[in-house]
Design a protein around this motif. Structure first.
Motif, short mmCIF file in Angstrom:
data_model
loop_
_atom_site.label_atom_id
_atom_site.label_comp_id
_atom_site.label_asym_id
_atom_site.label_seq_id
_atom_site.Cartn_x
_atom_site.Cartn_y
_atom_site.Cartn_z
N VAL A 39 0.83 -1.21 0.00
CA VAL A 39 0.00 0.00 0.00
C VAL A 39 0.86 1.26 0.00
N ASN A 40 0.57 2.16 -0.95
CA ASN A 40 1.09 3.52 -0.90
C ASN A 40 0.02 4.31 -0.16
N LEU A 41 0.30 4.72 1.07
CA LEU A 41 -0.73 5.27 1.93
C LEU A 41 -0.77 6.79 1.92
N ASN A 42 -1.96 7.33 1.67
CA ASN A 42 -2.15 8.78 1.71
C ASN A 42 -2.07 9.28 3.14
N VAL A 43 -1.27 10.31 3.34
CA VAL A 43 -1.19 10.99 4.64
C VAL A 43 -2.00 12.27 4.49
N ARG A 44 -2.94 12.46 5.40
CA ARG A 44 -3.86 13.59 5.28
C ARG A 44 -3.66 14.61 6.38
N SER A 45 -4.16 15.80 6.15
CA SER A 45 -3.98 16.90 7.11
C SER A 45 -4.93 16.81 8.30
N GLY A 46 -5.90 15.90 8.26
CA GLY A 46 -6.85 15.71 9.35
C GLY A 46 -7.41 14.30 9.31
N PRO A 47 -8.29 13.97 10.26
CA PRO A 47 -8.80 12.60 10.42
C PRO A 47 -9.98 12.24 9.50
N GLY A 48 -9.75 12.30 8.20
CA GLY A 48 -10.80 11.93 7.25
C GLY A 48 -10.32 12.06 5.82
N THR A 49 -11.03 11.41 4.91
CA THR A 49 -10.62 11.41 3.49
C THR A 49 -10.94 12.73 2.78
N TYR A 51 -9.94 15.58 4.03
CA TYR A 51 -8.79 16.45 4.30
C TYR A 51 -7.77 16.28 3.18
N ARG A 52 -6.99 17.32 2.93
CA ARG A 52 -6.04 17.27 1.81
C ARG A 52 -4.93 16.27 2.07
N ILE A 53 -4.40 15.71 1.00
CA ILE A 53 -3.26 14.80 1.07
C ILE A 53 -2.00 15.64 1.20
N VAL A 54 -1.22 15.40 2.24
CA VAL A 54 0.01 16.17 2.44
C VAL A 54 1.24 15.44 1.92
N ARG A 55 1.15 14.12 1.84
CA ARG A 55 2.21 13.31 1.23
C ARG A 55 1.69 11.88 1.10
N VAL A 56 2.46 11.05 0.42
CA VAL A 56 2.09 9.65 0.24
C VAL A 56 3.24 8.79 0.74
N LEU A 57 2.92 7.84 1.63
CA LEU A 57 3.94 6.93 2.15
C LEU A 57 4.20 5.82 1.14
N PRO A 58 5.45 5.45 0.93
CA PRO A 58 5.75 4.38 -0.02
C PRO A 58 5.40 3.01 0.55
N LYS A 59 5.30 2.03 -0.33
CA LYS A 59 5.08 0.64 0.10
C LYS A 59 6.19 0.24 1.07
N VAL A 89 3.28 16.33 12.75
CA VAL A 89 2.51 17.56 12.91
C VAL A 89 1.60 17.74 11.68
N GLY A 90 0.29 17.71 11.91
CA GLY A 90 -0.67 17.87 10.82
C GLY A 90 -0.70 16.70 9.85
N GLU A 91 -0.31 15.50 10.31
CA GLU A 91 -0.26 14.33 9.44
C GLU A 91 -1.02 13.16 10.08
N TYR A 92 -2.05 12.68 9.35
CA TYR A 92 -2.89 11.59 9.85
C TYR A 92 -3.03 10.49 8.80
N VAL A 93 -3.08 9.24 9.28
CA VAL A 93 -3.38 8.10 8.43
C VAL A 93 -4.46 7.27 9.12
N SER A 94 -5.28 6.59 8.32
CA SER A 94 -6.32 5.75 8.88
C SER A 94 -5.69 4.53 9.55
#
Length: 111
Positions: A39-49, A51-59, A89-94
């Motif tokens: 999974v390349n996981l979206n990191v979001r600025s808040g606790p929900g989809t 919220y904007r994507i701030v970066r993507v974590l690699p597999k 700071v300002g980074e959330y993942v499900s």
């Protein structure tokens, strides 16, 4: 967390007194949890989809969890969860994409 300590050291020689500062740093160990395989996981600025994507974590990424908070319910490889993990700071993942070994909270609730 780090702790600094300075100690004053006195010489046993009565004619001279020497002082030396000794600095000690103690760091608490941080646990890193694996993101679901493949999974390349979206990191979001808040606790929900929404919220904007701030970066993507690699597999194969591993993430620290500093605190957790409730948010949008998401279904992922580890079930359905409304828990969102704060990984910076300002980074959330499900939590549904992070293998914590628990269906509940594994870190303090975010303030």
């Amino acid at each position: 967390m780090s702790v600094d300590r300075a100690e004053e050291v006195e010489s046993s020689d009565e004619e001279s007194v020497a002082a030396a500062a000794v600095s000690t740093t103690v760091t608490a160990a941080q646990t890193y949890y694996p993101v679901a395989p493949g999974v390349n996981l979206n990191v979001r600025s808040g606790p929900g989809t929404t919220y904007r994507i701030v970066r993507v974590l690699p597999k194969g990424a591993h993430v620290p969890i500093f605190c957790q908070r409730p948010g949008e319910s998401v279904t992922g490889p580890y079930g359905t969860s409304n828990i969102w993990d704060n990984i910076g700071v300002g980074e959330y993942v499900s939590d549904a994409y992070v293998k914590t070994g628990s269906d509940g909270y594994v870190a303090p609730r975010c303030a």
